[in-house]
Write a protein that holds these residues in place. Structure first.
Motif, PDB file in Angstrom:
ATOM      1  N   VAL A 241     -70.731 -19.094   2.314  1.00 58.97           N
ATOM      2  CA  VAL A 241     -71.694 -20.412   1.992  1.00 58.97           C
ATOM      3  C   VAL A 241     -71.280 -21.610   1.511  1.00 58.97           C
ATOM      4  O   VAL A 241     -70.951 -21.147   0.280  1.00 58.97           O
ATOM      5  N   PRO A 242     -71.107 -23.064   1.756  1.00 58.60           N
ATOM      6  CA  PRO A 242     -70.777 -23.911   0.199  1.00 58.60           C
ATOM      7  C   PRO A 242     -72.012 -23.967  -0.398  1.00 58.60           C
ATOM      8  O   PRO A 242     -73.452 -23.735  -0.230  1.00 58.60           O
ATOM      9  N   PHE A 243     -72.490 -23.954  -1.570  1.00 59.38           N
ATOM     10  CA  PHE A 243     -72.850 -24.687  -2.810  1.00 59.38           C
ATOM     11  C   PHE A 243     -72.740 -25.147  -3.866  1.00 59.38           C
ATOM     12  O   PHE A 243     -71.025 -25.322  -3.443  1.00 59.38           O
ATOM     13  N   GLY A 244     -73.401 -25.509  -4.386  1.00 59.74           N
ATOM     14  CA  GLY A 244     -73.686 -26.878  -6.034  1.00 59.74           C
ATOM     15  C   GLY A 244     -72.889 -27.828  -4.758  1.00 59.74           C
ATOM     16  O   GLY A 244     -71.714 -28.647  -5.556  1.00 59.74           O
ATOM     17  N   GLN A 245     -73.116 -28.368  -4.008  1.00 58.90           N
ATOM     18  CA  GLN A 245     -72.395 -29.736  -3.349  1.00 58.90           C
ATOM     19  C   GLN A 245     -73.298 -30.939  -4.261  1.00 58.90           C
ATOM     20  O   GLN A 245     -73.836 -30.913  -4.806  1.00 58.90           O
ATOM     21  N   THR A 246     -71.774 -31.968  -4.325  1.00 54.09           N
ATOM     22  CA  THR A 246     -71.829 -33.179  -5.046  1.00 54.09           C
ATOM     23  C   THR A 246     -71.184 -34.304  -4.156  1.00 54.09           C
ATOM     24  O   THR A 246     -70.087 -33.885  -3.429  1.00 54.09           O
ATOM     25  N   GLY A 247     -71.692 -34.815  -3.435  1.00 57.69           N
ATOM     26  CA  GLY A 247     -71.999 -36.279  -3.102  1.00 57.69           C
ATOM     27  C   GLY A 247     -72.035 -35.676  -1.398  1.00 57.69           C
ATOM     28  O   GLY A 247     -70.532 -36.563  -0.837  1.00 57.69           O
ATOM     29  N   GLY A 248     -72.080 -34.880  -1.327  1.00 54.70           N
ATOM     30  CA  GLY A 248     -72.304 -34.314   0.309  1.00 54.70           C
ATOM     31  C   GLY A 248     -70.545 -33.583   0.510  1.00 54.70           C
ATOM     32  O   GLY A 248     -70.714 -32.569   1.096  1.00 54.70           O
ATOM     33  N   GLU A 249     -69.954 -33.074  -1.269  1.00 57.22           N
ATOM     34  CA  GLU A 249     -68.905 -32.332  -0.590  1.00 57.22           C
ATOM     35  C   GLU A 249     -68.727 -31.013  -1.063  1.00 57.22           C
ATOM     36  O   GLU A 249     -69.353 -31.245  -2.664  1.00 57.22           O
ATOM     37  N   ALA A 250     -68.536 -29.464  -0.490  1.00 58.47           N
ATOM     38  CA  ALA A 250     -68.890 -28.350  -1.308  1.00 58.47           C
ATOM     39  C   ALA A 250     -68.298 -28.560  -3.152  1.00 58.47           C
ATOM     40  O   ALA A 250     -67.255 -28.571  -2.771  1.00 58.47           O
ATOM     41  N   ARG A 251     -68.264 -27.873  -3.493  1.00 59.43           N
ATOM     42  CA  ARG A 251     -67.861 -27.575  -4.601  1.00 59.43           C
ATOM     43  C   ARG A 251     -67.722 -26.132  -5.066  1.00 59.43           C
ATOM     44  O   ARG A 251     -66.566 -25.951  -5.285  1.00 59.43           O
ATOM     45  N   PHE A 252     -68.344 -25.079  -4.305  1.00 63.56           N
ATOM     46  CA  PHE A 252     -68.331 -23.781  -4.758  1.00 63.56           C
ATOM     47  C   PHE A 252     -68.442 -23.147  -3.057  1.00 63.56           C
ATOM     48  O   PHE A 252     -69.046 -23.479  -2.318  1.00 63.56           O
ATOM     49  N   PHE A 253     -67.844 -22.449  -3.134  1.00 63.78           N
ATOM     50  CA  PHE A 253     -68.541 -21.457  -1.643  1.00 63.78           C
ATOM     51  C   PHE A 253     -68.594 -20.062  -2.356  1.00 63.78           C
ATOM     52  O   PHE A 253     -68.057 -19.543  -3.248  1.00 63.78           O
ATOM     53  N   ALA A 254     -69.760 -19.469  -1.457  1.00 61.82           N
ATOM     54  CA  ALA A 254     -69.780 -17.714  -1.414  1.00 61.82           C
ATOM     55  C   ALA A 254     -69.198 -17.129  -0.445  1.00 61.82           C
ATOM     56  O   ALA A 254     -69.618 -17.345   0.651  1.00 61.82           O
ATOM     57  N   LEU A 255     -68.591 -16.464  -0.252  1.00 59.09           N
ATOM     58  CA  LEU A 255     -67.481 -15.540   1.443  1.00 59.09           C
ATOM     59  C   LEU A 255     -68.471 -13.934   0.830  1.00 59.09           C
ATOM     60  O   LEU A 255     -67.626 -13.659   0.000  1.00 59.09           O
ATOM     61  N   ARG A 256     -68.752 -14.157   2.116  1.00 59.55           N
ATOM     62  CA  ARG A 256     -69.596 -12.380   2.126  1.00 59.55           C
ATOM     63  C   ARG A 256     -68.472 -11.966   3.440  1.00 59.55           C
ATOM     64  O   ARG A 256     -68.484 -12.114   4.175  1.00 59.55           O
ATOM     65  N   LEU A 257     -67.876 -10.723   3.080  1.00 57.25           N
ATOM     66  CA  LEU A 257     -66.894  -9.853   4.244  1.00 57.25           C
ATOM     67  C   LEU A 257     -68.004  -8.854   3.927  1.00 57.25           C
ATOM     68  O   LEU A 257     -68.729  -7.881   3.456  1.00 57.25           O
ATOM     69  N   GLU A 258     -67.277  -8.341   5.595  1.00 56.97           N
ATOM     70  CA  GLU A 258     -67.926  -7.000   5.594  1.00 56.97           C
ATOM     71  C   GLU A 258     -67.610  -5.746   4.415  1.00 56.97           C
ATOM     72  O   GLU A 258     -66.750  -5.774   3.526  1.00 56.97           O
ATOM     73  N   ARG A 259     -68.817  -5.043   4.317  1.00 58.23           N
ATOM     74  CA  ARG A 259     -68.493  -3.646   2.964  1.00 58.23           C
ATOM     75  C   ARG A 259     -67.387  -2.943   3.064  1.00 58.23           C
ATOM     76  O   ARG A 259     -66.760  -2.741   4.877  1.00 58.23           O
ATOM     77  N   PRO A 260     -66.066  -2.890   1.966  1.00 58.50           N
ATOM     78  CA  PRO A 260     -65.194  -2.130   1.793  1.00 58.50           C
ATOM     79  C   PRO A 260     -65.761  -0.228   2.004  1.00 58.50           C
ATOM     80  O   PRO A 260     -66.886  -0.472   0.927  1.00 58.50           O
ATOM     81  N   GLN A 261     -65.179  -0.039   2.392  1.00 61.26           N
ATOM     82  CA  GLN A 261     -65.167   2.183   2.423  1.00 61.26           C
ATOM     83  C   GLN A 261     -64.945   2.617   0.246  1.00 61.26           C
ATOM     84  O   GLN A 261     -64.559   3.274   0.956  1.00 61.26           O
ATOM     85  N   TRP A 262     -65.173   1.473  -0.486  1.00 64.03           N
ATOM     86  CA  TRP A 262     -64.394   1.821  -1.622  1.00 64.03           C
ATOM     87  C   TRP A 262     -65.662   2.833  -2.560  1.00 64.03           C
ATOM     88  O   TRP A 262     -66.685   3.088  -2.432  1.00 64.03           O
ATOM     89  N   ALA A 263     -65.723   3.787  -2.993  1.00 63.62           N
ATOM     90  CA  ALA A 263     -66.428   4.638  -3.391  1.00 63.62           C
ATOM     91  C   ALA A 263     -66.973   4.542  -4.753  1.00 63.62           C
ATOM     92  O   ALA A 263     -68.493   4.835  -4.743  1.00 63.62           O
TER      93      ALA A 263
END
Ligand code: FES
Length: 263
Positions: A9-31
């Motif tokens: 998901v891009p966010f924090g757009q300036t001038g139509g260009e995304a500056r930041f991204f949120a990357l969502r991954l499937e949940r790891p099996q970490w304890a």
């Protein structure tokens, strides 16, 4: 661990260009994991000249997903910004130490830009009182951050505050907020770019506020082997010799007390 991309998901757009991204991954099996820890991440099938993985603070790990934030700063992160749902990434983690969790202590979180990432997880796991204060030199109001549960939690508790956009007012106000937390025997946690952390550190030492900083450092291996991430510690570092010296940020940090390190 190989994990599938759920979405980007891009966010924090300036001038139509995304500056930041949120990357969502499937949940790891970490304890277990703790806010302040990070992951090393590399897309599967990355070209040879981009073999190195990159470090990212864990924003949150929920029952459904693992989320990180990133900003495009070079070829590696530009490649990450092209990931699509279903792509596979290699993820190592959780790595490094974590922020102090003191449930009864008033805690001030200072976030510079996407340095907010570990505080999302912190706000979810730490009972109140806490207070999130943000650097809006980045012009990124809290509502810009993606994912309903992030905004829901932080907005609903309404303990956040936006720093003034003017730099000198911003610095002045940040110093005042840190003094207030010192007077309450509070704890200050900071994450963001190095100039931001430098300012926080100088206030911490000047005012005598208990402060932890999460360092943003270039990392290649993430496990203490390449020595590419060393930072300089002071005589306050808990080394038996007490003399300070270079330590690996990836294994001894990334979180340090302000008086333990020097920039
Ligand atoms: Fe290799 Fe820290 S990244 S030693």
């Amino acid at each position: 661990t190989d994990l599938k991309v759920l979405d980007l998901v891009p966010f924090g757009q300036t001038g139509g260009e995304a500056r930041f991204f949120a990357l969502r991954l499937e949940r790891p099996q970490w304890a277990d994991w703790k806010p302040g820890q990070f992951v090393m991440l590399r897309p599967a099938g990355w070209a040879l000249d981009m073999l190195w993985a990159r470090p990212f603070s864990i924003c949150r790990i929920s029952a459904r997903d693992l989320v990180i934030f990133f900003r495009v700063v070079g070829r590696g992160t530009a490649r990450l910004a092209q990931l699509r749902s279903g792509d596979v990434v290699h993820v190592w983690g959780p790595l490094g130490n974590a922020f102090a969790m003191e449930p009864d202590t008033p805690t001030l979180m200072l976030a510079g830009g996407i340095g907010i990432a570990p505080f999302i997880g912190y706000a979810h796991t730490h009972p109140k009182p806490w207070n999130l204060w943000m650097d809006f030199g980045h012009r990124m109001p809290l509502g810009c951050y993606p994912f309903e549960s992030i905004n829901e939690k932080i907005m609903a508790d309404s303990h956040h505050e936006e720093g003034p956009e003017d730099l000198s007012r911003f610095i002045e106000t940040m110093g005042r907020r840190m003094r207030e937390f010192r007077d309450q025997n509070g704890l200050v946690l900071a994450c963001g770019p190095t100039p931001f952390l430098r300012t926080v550190r100088s206030f911490a030492l000047e005012y005598g506020v208990r402060t932890q900083l999460s360092l943003e450092t270039r990392m290649a291996c993430g496990v203490g082997a390449c020595l590419g991430c060393v930072c300089r510690t002071t005589e306050q570092w808990p080394d038996p010799a007490g003399a300070g010296g270079n330590v690996q940020t990836c294994t001894r940090g990334p979180v340090f007390w302000a008086e333990q390190i020097t920039f």
